[in-house]
Design a protein around this motif. Structure first.
Motif, PDB file in Angstrom:
ATOM      1  N   GLU A   1       0.833  -1.209   0.000  1.00 30.44           N
ATOM      2  CA  GLU A   1       0.000   0.000   0.000  1.00 30.44           C
ATOM      3  C   GLU A   1       0.868   1.260   0.000  1.00 30.44           C
ATOM      4  OE1 GLU A   1      -3.280   2.202   2.826  1.00 30.44           O
ATOM      5  OE2 GLU A   1      -3.108   0.028   2.945  1.00 30.44           O
ATOM      6  N   LEU A   2       1.882   1.276   0.856  1.00 34.21           N
ATOM      7  CA  LEU A   2       2.805   2.407   0.873  1.00 34.21           C
ATOM      8  C   LEU A   2       3.620   2.487  -0.414  1.00 34.21           C
ATOM      9  CD1 LEU A   2       4.270   2.603   4.487  1.00 34.21           C
ATOM     10  CD2 LEU A   2       2.970   4.348   3.282  1.00 34.21           C
ATOM     11  N   LEU A   3       4.055   1.327  -0.934  1.00 34.49           N
ATOM     12  CA  LEU A   3       4.845   1.345  -2.168  1.00 34.49           C
ATOM     13  C   LEU A   3       4.050   1.937  -3.327  1.00 34.49           C
ATOM     14  CD1 LEU A   3       6.884  -1.982  -2.283  1.00 34.49           C
ATOM     15  CD2 LEU A   3       7.623   0.304  -1.594  1.00 34.49           C
ATOM     16  N   ASP A   4       2.750   1.641  -3.376  1.00 36.99           N
ATOM     17  CA  ASP A   4       1.924   2.224  -4.432  1.00 36.99           C
ATOM     18  C   ASP A   4       1.908   3.750  -4.319  1.00 36.99           C
ATOM     19  OD1 ASP A   4       1.312  -0.222  -5.612  1.00 36.99           O
ATOM     20  OD2 ASP A   4      -0.524  -0.481  -4.437  1.00 36.99           O
ATOM     21  N   ALA A   5       1.809   4.270  -3.103  1.00 35.97           N
ATOM     22  CA  ALA A   5       1.831   5.732  -2.896  1.00 35.97           C
ATOM     23  C   ALA A   5       3.197   6.310  -3.244  1.00 35.97           C
ATOM     24  CB  ALA A   5       1.462   6.062  -1.445  1.00 35.97           C
ATOM     25  N   VAL A   6       4.264   5.606  -2.872  1.00 36.68           N
ATOM     26  CA  VAL A   6       5.623   6.066  -3.182  1.00 36.68           C
ATOM     27  C   VAL A   6       5.832   6.076  -4.700  1.00 36.68           C
ATOM     28  CG1 VAL A   6       8.070   5.498  -2.962  1.00 36.68           C
ATOM     29  CG2 VAL A   6       6.585   5.370  -0.965  1.00 36.68           C
ATOM     30  N   LYS A   7       5.401   5.010  -5.368  1.00 37.45           N
ATOM     31  CA  LYS A   7       5.525   4.939  -6.828  1.00 37.45           C
ATOM     32  C   LYS A   7       4.804   6.110  -7.479  1.00 37.45           C
ATOM     33  CE  LYS A   7       2.918   2.399  -9.445  1.00 37.45           C
ATOM     34  NZ  LYS A   7       2.229   1.458 -10.315  1.00 37.45           N
ATOM     35  N   GLN A   8       3.576   6.354  -7.063  1.00 41.47           N
ATOM     36  CA  GLN A   8       2.789   7.449  -7.643  1.00 41.47           C
ATOM     37  C   GLN A   8       3.477   8.795  -7.421  1.00 41.47           C
ATOM     38  OE1 GLN A   8      -0.087   6.473  -9.328  1.00 41.47           O
ATOM     39  NE2 GLN A   8       0.211   8.479 -10.226  1.00 41.47           N
ATOM     40  N   PHE A   9       4.024   9.000  -6.221  1.00 42.06           N
ATOM     41  CA  PHE A   9       4.717  10.243  -5.900  1.00 42.06           C
ATOM     42  C   PHE A   9       5.899  10.476  -6.844  1.00 42.06           C
ATOM     43  CE2 PHE A   9       8.287  12.323  -3.757  1.00 42.06           C
ATOM     44  CZ  PHE A   9       7.715  13.546  -3.432  1.00 42.06           C
ATOM     45  N   TYR A  10       6.787   9.495  -6.971  1.00 44.22           N
ATOM     46  CA  TYR A  10       7.980   9.669  -7.802  1.00 44.22           C
ATOM     47  C   TYR A  10       7.631   9.819  -9.286  1.00 44.22           C
ATOM     48  CZ  TYR A  10      11.212   9.011  -3.950  1.00 44.22           C
ATOM     49  OH  TYR A  10      11.925   9.177  -2.789  1.00 44.22           O
ATOM     50  N   CYS A  11       6.604   9.123  -9.732  1.00 42.13           N
ATOM     51  CA  CYS A  11       6.195   9.254 -11.139  1.00 42.13           C
ATOM     52  C   CYS A  11       5.555  10.620 -11.387  1.00 42.13           C
ATOM     53  CB  CYS A  11       5.236   8.129 -11.514  1.00 42.13           C
ATOM     54  SG  CYS A  11       6.049   6.501 -11.600  1.00 42.13           S
ATOM     55  N   ASP A  12       4.671  11.045 -10.498  1.00 42.66           N
ATOM     56  CA  ASP A  12       3.984  12.326 -10.691  1.00 42.66           C
ATOM     57  C   ASP A  12       4.913  13.522 -10.471  1.00 42.66           C
ATOM     58  OD1 ASP A  12       1.680  10.911 -11.197  1.00 42.66           O
ATOM     59  OD2 ASP A  12       0.718  11.394  -9.282  1.00 42.66           O
ATOM     60  N   ALA A  13       5.708  13.478  -9.422  1.00 46.93           N
ATOM     61  CA  ALA A  13       6.551  14.626  -9.084  1.00 46.93           C
ATOM     62  C   ALA A  13       7.763  14.737  -9.995  1.00 46.93           C
ATOM     63  CB  ALA A  13       7.007  14.542  -7.626  1.00 46.93           C
ATOM     64  N   PHE A  14       8.423  13.635 -10.282  1.00 45.58           N
ATOM     65  CA  PHE A  14       9.700  13.681 -10.975  1.00 45.58           C
ATOM     66  C   PHE A  14       9.667  13.097 -12.379  1.00 45.58           C
ATOM     67  CE2 PHE A  14      10.832  13.205  -6.367  1.00 45.58           C
ATOM     68  CZ  PHE A  14      11.091  14.553  -6.170  1.00 45.58           C
ATOM     69  N   GLY A  15       8.502  12.647 -12.807  1.00 48.39           N
ATOM     70  CA  GLY A  15       8.383  12.127 -14.167  1.00 48.39           C
ATOM     71  C   GLY A  15       9.043  10.783 -14.388  1.00 48.39           C
ATOM     72  N   LEU A  16       9.317  10.032 -13.306  1.00 46.67           N
ATOM     73  CA  LEU A  16       9.873   8.698 -13.482  1.00 46.67           C
ATOM     74  C   LEU A  16       8.794   7.783 -14.042  1.00 46.67           C
ATOM     75  CD1 LEU A  16      12.004   8.276 -10.233  1.00 46.67           C
ATOM     76  CD2 LEU A  16      12.689   9.178 -12.454  1.00 46.67           C
ATOM     77  N   LYS A  17       9.217   6.722 -14.688  1.00 48.54           N
ATOM     78  CA  LYS A  17       8.290   5.764 -15.306  1.00 48.54           C
ATOM     79  C   LYS A  17       8.566   4.373 -14.773  1.00 48.54           C
ATOM     80  CE  LYS A  17       6.822   8.794 -18.423  1.00 48.54           C
ATOM     81  NZ  LYS A  17       5.722   9.608 -18.060  1.00 48.54           N
ATOM     82  N   GLU A  18       7.480   3.629 -14.498  1.00 49.07           N
ATOM     83  CA  GLU A  18       7.651   2.242 -14.109  1.00 49.07           C
ATOM     84  C   GLU A  18       8.167   1.467 -15.316  1.00 49.07           C
ATOM     85  OE1 GLU A  18       5.079  -1.583 -12.505  1.00 49.07           O
ATOM     86  OE2 GLU A  18       4.109   0.376 -12.646  1.00 49.07           O
ATOM     87  N   GLY A  19       9.155   0.606 -15.073  1.00 51.59           N
ATOM     88  CA  GLY A  19       9.734  -0.144 -16.182  1.00 51.59           C
ATOM     89  C   GLY A  19      10.101  -1.557 -15.786  1.00 51.59           C
ATOM     90  N   TYR A  20      10.894  -2.172 -16.634  1.00 56.52           N
ATOM     91  CA  TYR A  20      11.312  -3.558 -16.456  1.00 56.52           C
ATOM     92  C   TYR A  20      11.877  -3.797 -15.066  1.00 56.52           C
ATOM     93  CZ  TYR A  20      14.172  -7.723 -16.629  1.00 56.52           C
ATOM     94  OH  TYR A  20      14.744  -8.932 -16.333  1.00 56.52           O
ATOM     95  N   ARG A  21      11.448  -4.906 -14.485  1.00 54.38           N
ATOM     96  CA  ARG A  21      11.967  -5.380 -13.199  1.00 54.38           C
ATOM     97  C   ARG A  21      12.129  -6.881 -13.318  1.00 54.38           C
ATOM     98  NH1 ARG A  21       9.623  -7.154  -8.121  1.00 54.38           N
ATOM     99  NH2 ARG A  21      10.925  -6.475  -6.380  1.00 54.38           N
TER     100      ARG A  21
END
Length: 125
Positions: free
Chosen positions: A13-33
């Motif tokens: 649950e926290l990771l989803d919020a952290v992911k959204q924050f970094y993508c929205d604020a800094f323009g990072l994109k989820e990618g290959y893992r």
């Protein structure tokens, strides 16, 4: 030496919020893992996986602090980031180092990590 990545461990649950924050604020994109034993995300800037997010049932408690003060990144277009942070209602602090002609922004992510973003050659008006 250069920064390879930072790793943040928390419940999903926290990771989803952290992911959204970094993508929205800094323009990072989820990618290959790669396939690993724990769930999570890798967040990319261009072709670099800068932030690894990893599920943990025993994530660090707020009362248990390490010695890491902050993580710093370099970017461009400070005004654009400020606009995004304002739209997200995220507080930030700015500073300018005259000798280096460098603007810095400081924010906290949803799990309390302090993030410094450096903007060489940029000054807020």
């Amino acid at each position: 030496m250069k920064l390879n990545h930072i790793n943040i461990r928390a419940n999903m649950e926290l990771l989803d919020a952290v992911k959204q924050f970094y993508c929205d604020a800094f323009g990072l994109k989820e990618g290959y893992r790669p396939k690993v034993t724990r769930k999570g995300y890798w967040l990319y800037s261009d072709d670099a996986a800068l932030i690894h997010l990893e599920e943990s049932r025993d994530a660090l408690q707020a009362a248990r602090h390490g010695h890491l003060d902050h993580v710093a990144f370099e970017s461009t277009n400070v005004k654009s980031l400020i606009d995004r942070l304002n739209c997200m209602n995220v507080s930030y602090r700015s500073s300018y180092i005259e000798d280096l002609h460098l603007t810095q922004l400081f924010v906290f992510d949803p799990v309390g990590n302090k993030i410094e973003i450096n903007f060489p050659g940029e000054k807020l008006e």
